[in-house]
Design an enzyme around this catalytic site. Sequence first.
Site, mmCIF file in Angstrom:
data_model
loop_
_atom_site.group_PDB
_atom_site.id
_atom_site.type_symbol
_atom_site.label_atom_id
_atom_site.label_comp_id
_atom_site.label_asym_id
_atom_site.label_seq_id
_atom_site.Cartn_x
_atom_site.Cartn_y
_atom_site.Cartn_z
ATOM 1 C CB THR A 171 46.093 35.064 31.984
ATOM 2 O OG1 THR A 171 46.141 34.717 33.228
ATOM 3 C CG2 THR A 171 47.333 35.043 31.749
ATOM 4 C CB SER B 263 34.252 48.763 28.704
ATOM 5 O OG SER B 263 34.776 47.884 29.185
ATOM 6 C CG ASN B 264 39.709 50.753 29.768
ATOM 7 O OD1 ASN B 264 38.056 51.173 30.086
ATOM 8 N ND2 ASN B 264 40.166 51.070 31.335
ATOM 9 C CE1 TYR C 154 31.805 43.934 43.583
ATOM 10 C CE2 TYR C 154 33.947 43.325 42.801
ATOM 11 C CZ TYR C 154 33.009 43.096 42.912
ATOM 12 O OH TYR C 154 31.961 42.134 41.680
ATOM 13 C CD GLU D 71 38.672 40.938 52.750
ATOM 14 O OE1 GLU D 71 37.352 39.997 52.485
ATOM 15 O OE2 GLU D 71 39.480 41.064 53.049
ATOM 16 N N PRO E 236 45.245 41.398 40.273
ATOM 17 C CG PRO E 236 43.266 40.285 40.333
ATOM 18 C CD PRO E 236 43.802 41.737 40.018
ATOM 19 C CE LYS F 256 29.118 40.931 44.494
ATOM 20 N NZ LYS F 256 28.144 41.181 43.909
#
Length: 312
Positions: free
Chosen positions: A209, A188-189, A144, A146, A273, A148
């Site tokens: 965060t 959503s989780n 995803y 790379e 991240p 993008k």
Amino acid sequence: MSRVLVTGGAGFLGSHLCDRLLRDGHDVLCVDNFFTGSKRNVAHLLAEPYFELLRHDVTFPLYVEVDRIFNLACPASPVHYQHDPVQTTKTSVHGAINMLGLAKRVKARILQASTSEVYGDPEVHPQREDYWGRVNPIGLRSCYDEGKRCAETLFFDYHRQHGLDIKVVRIFNTYGPRMHPNDGRVVSNFIVQALKGEDLTIYGDGSQTRSFCYVDDLIEALVRMMDTPAGFTGPVNVGNPAEFTMRELAEKVLALVGGTSKLVFRPLPPDDPRQRQPDIALAREKLRWQPTVSLEDGLRETIAYFRALLQA
């Protein structure tokens, strides 16, 4: 009236964009292969005279006549894009090539829905558009991230080489009604777990965060970006700069849903991240845009959607 193509138009963001474009008086062609998109998201539009739905995979060429293209096609959550990582990369790269080729042929303006994932696990905070990112090119999220990044490269090369009228936005975490209930995204989780009376799963210690932008704010930014003068290409960060830890988000969801759910902690996934927050100074300057919906108000709308979905 413009003829507007929305790829990924039956997805979470795409369906809201189709709603907005129709309200604005455009003729909308919604294209989706329904891998993560759903006919349910656009069922209310099928009777609209200026709305058309086409099943199509953007990894194959598309021959239509349009004035503008919003290229949103790509699974955007780790659960979905890691399910078939090769196809995810193909959707970003071959899809970009095919849509850029279409835009070149019909002389259309084209907008690429890029992502904050191009910054990877950033070393600077908040992230500005001139930051090049810190991405693992061989990790589980690389298909995803790379994909993008390569799509952005293609957009700017088509702009430089062919004079194509391009717009690029980098979308940060967005939430709202029509999110997929099993997409693995944190909002959503948490909501689905809380509504089911299950414990809320936090990965890591909950101190990492994210910044959460409500879908209506995001769609407003996309429309404004598409309407910017020719020559302004971006990329432009689009997201909400208000930063929340995962624990804070979980506690807000619990407070709004109620019940007896507790927080449980699991190991952090690879390449996740630690911090993600957009610098939106450029969006404020060029788009005259900033988010207006608070996290609490947006969560209320999203919780109401999932509550109705789970009861259906």
